[in-house]
Motif scaffolding. Structure first.
Motif, short mmCIF file in Angstrom:
data_model
loop_
_atom_site.label_atom_id
_atom_site.label_comp_id
_atom_site.label_asym_id
_atom_site.label_seq_id
_atom_site.Cartn_x
_atom_site.Cartn_y
_atom_site.Cartn_z
N LYS A 1 -28.65 -4.05 38.85
CA LYS A 1 -29.12 -5.26 39.54
C LYS A 1 -29.27 -6.41 38.54
CE LYS A 1 -32.74 -7.02 42.53
NZ LYS A 1 -34.00 -6.74 43.22
N MET A 2 -29.86 -6.11 37.38
CA MET A 2 -30.07 -7.12 36.35
C MET A 2 -28.76 -7.76 35.91
SD MET A 2 -31.66 -6.40 32.54
CE MET A 2 -30.26 -5.42 31.99
N GLU A 3 -27.71 -6.96 35.79
CA GLU A 3 -26.41 -7.45 35.33
C GLU A 3 -25.50 -7.92 36.46
OE1 GLU A 3 -25.83 -8.24 32.42
OE2 GLU A 3 -27.22 -7.06 31.22
N GLY A 4 -25.93 -7.72 37.71
CA GLY A 4 -25.12 -8.15 38.84
C GLY A 4 -23.96 -7.21 39.13
N TYR A 5 -24.08 -5.95 38.73
CA TYR A 5 -23.04 -4.95 38.97
C TYR A 5 -23.30 -4.25 40.29
CZ TYR A 5 -22.52 -5.25 33.82
OH TYR A 5 -22.37 -5.67 32.52
N ALA A 6 -22.24 -3.82 40.95
CA ALA A 6 -22.37 -3.03 42.17
C ALA A 6 -23.04 -1.70 41.84
CB ALA A 6 -21.00 -2.79 42.79
N PHE A 7 -23.83 -1.20 42.77
CA PHE A 7 -24.54 0.07 42.55
C PHE A 7 -24.51 0.89 43.82
CE2 PHE A 7 -28.35 2.74 42.36
CZ PHE A 7 -28.16 3.37 41.14
N ASP A 8 -23.95 2.08 43.72
CA ASP A 8 -23.89 3.03 44.83
C ASP A 8 -24.82 4.19 44.48
OD1 ASP A 8 -23.25 4.92 46.77
OD2 ASP A 8 -21.29 5.37 45.91
N PRO A 9 -26.00 4.27 45.10
CA PRO A 9 -26.96 5.31 44.72
C PRO A 9 -26.42 6.73 44.83
CG PRO A 9 -28.00 3.70 46.17
CD PRO A 9 -26.53 3.38 46.13
N MET A 10 -25.70 7.02 45.90
CA MET A 10 -25.17 8.38 46.06
C MET A 10 -24.09 8.67 45.03
SD MET A 10 -27.13 9.61 48.24
CE MET A 10 -26.36 11.19 48.48
N GLY A 11 -23.22 7.72 44.80
CA GLY A 11 -22.18 7.89 43.79
C GLY A 11 -22.78 8.05 42.40
N ARG A 12 -23.81 7.27 42.12
CA ARG A 12 -24.47 7.36 40.81
C ARG A 12 -25.13 8.72 40.63
NH1 ARG A 12 -25.42 3.79 36.49
NH2 ARG A 12 -23.75 2.70 37.54
N GLN A 13 -25.76 9.22 41.68
CA GLN A 13 -26.40 10.53 41.60
C GLN A 13 -25.36 11.62 41.33
OE1 GLN A 13 -29.41 11.07 44.55
NE2 GLN A 13 -29.40 13.28 44.34
N LYS A 14 -24.21 11.53 42.00
CA LYS A 14 -23.11 12.48 41.79
C LYS A 14 -22.61 12.40 40.35
CE LYS A 14 -18.36 13.30 43.35
NZ LYS A 14 -17.61 12.75 42.23
N ASN A 15 -22.41 11.18 39.84
CA ASN A 15 -21.94 10.99 38.47
C ASN A 15 -22.96 11.51 37.46
OD1 ASN A 15 -19.59 9.80 39.33
ND2 ASN A 15 -20.34 7.72 39.06
N LEU A 16 -24.24 11.29 37.74
CA LEU A 16 -25.29 11.77 36.85
C LEU A 16 -25.24 13.29 36.73
CD1 LEU A 16 -27.80 11.08 35.12
CD2 LEU A 16 -29.15 11.24 37.22
N LEU A 17 -25.08 13.97 37.85
CA LEU A 17 -25.01 15.43 37.84
C LEU A 17 -23.77 15.90 37.07
CD1 LEU A 17 -25.96 18.22 38.71
CD2 LEU A 17 -24.70 17.89 40.85
N GLU A 18 -22.62 15.29 37.35
CA GLU A 18 -21.39 15.69 36.68
C GLU A 18 -21.48 15.47 35.17
OE1 GLU A 18 -16.59 14.76 36.61
OE2 GLU A 18 -17.81 13.88 38.20
N PHE A 19 -21.98 14.30 34.78
CA PHE A 19 -22.06 13.95 33.36
C PHE A 19 -23.03 14.86 32.61
CE2 PHE A 19 -23.70 11.47 29.77
CZ PHE A 19 -22.53 11.09 29.15
N THR A 20 -24.20 15.07 33.17
CA THR A 20 -25.24 15.83 32.45
C THR A 20 -25.03 17.33 32.50
OG1 THR A 20 -26.72 15.73 34.36
CG2 THR A 20 -26.96 14.00 32.67
N SER A 21 -24.15 17.80 33.36
CA SER A 21 -23.88 19.24 33.40
C SER A 21 -22.66 19.63 32.58
CB SER A 21 -23.73 19.72 34.85
OG SER A 21 -22.63 19.11 35.47
#
Length: 148
Positions: A25-45
């Motif tokens: 939000k601060m940088e004005g970038y698009a944010f998809d909460p569900m997509g971000r949650q999926k990416n977080l799981l994939e990245f951290t696992s």
């Protein structure tokens, strides 16, 4: 100020996702909460993709940094990209960013990383000054991106 750095765990998920939303939000970038949650799981696992570090002050999460691994012939091997770096507004301009960059440089050396890369928005004067003070330099190239 005693800052600690830990590797992300599932216990950090809610706060990290909230900070990611704030960062975008601060940088004005698009944010998809569900997509971000999926990416977080994939990245951290998958440790081969990189690391997500959480900054804490007295066990309270105050920021995070995503270090994504790559490989570069130009830089003689493994490199990494600081993909996201966020400190909660209350804790900015207190030296935490400098401590975090020192920590990441040290960790990167342990991980066999030959070069660190990052992007910074031109309008972010404080971040630009910090990165330059920590040895980051422009290579006078433009980062071009194509979404696939």
């Amino acid at each position: 100020m005693q800052i600690s750095f830990t590797t992300y765990t599932d216990n950090d998920k809610t706060e990290v996702l909230e900070m990611m939303a704030s960062f975008n939000k601060m940088e004005g970038y698009a944010f998809d909460p569900m997509g971000r949650q999926k990416n977080l799981l994939e990245f951290t696992s998958n440790g081969s993709l990189g690391r997500l570090y959480v900054m804490k002050l007295h066990q309270q999460i105050i920021g995070y940094l995503v270090l994504a691994f790559g490989f570069s012939f130009e830089y003689n091997g493994r490199d990494a990209f600081i993909d996201e770096f966020y400190i909660k507004p209350t804790y900015r301009n207190k030296g935490i960013g400098a401590l975090t960059l020192d920590f990441i440089a040290s960790e990167s050396k342990k991980l066999g990383i030959q070069a660190l890369h990052l992007e910074v928005e031109p309008h972010n004067v404080h971040a630009n000054k910090l990165y330059l003070s920590k040895g980051y330099r422009s290579n006078d190239r433009k980062l071009l991106t194509r979404k696939i």
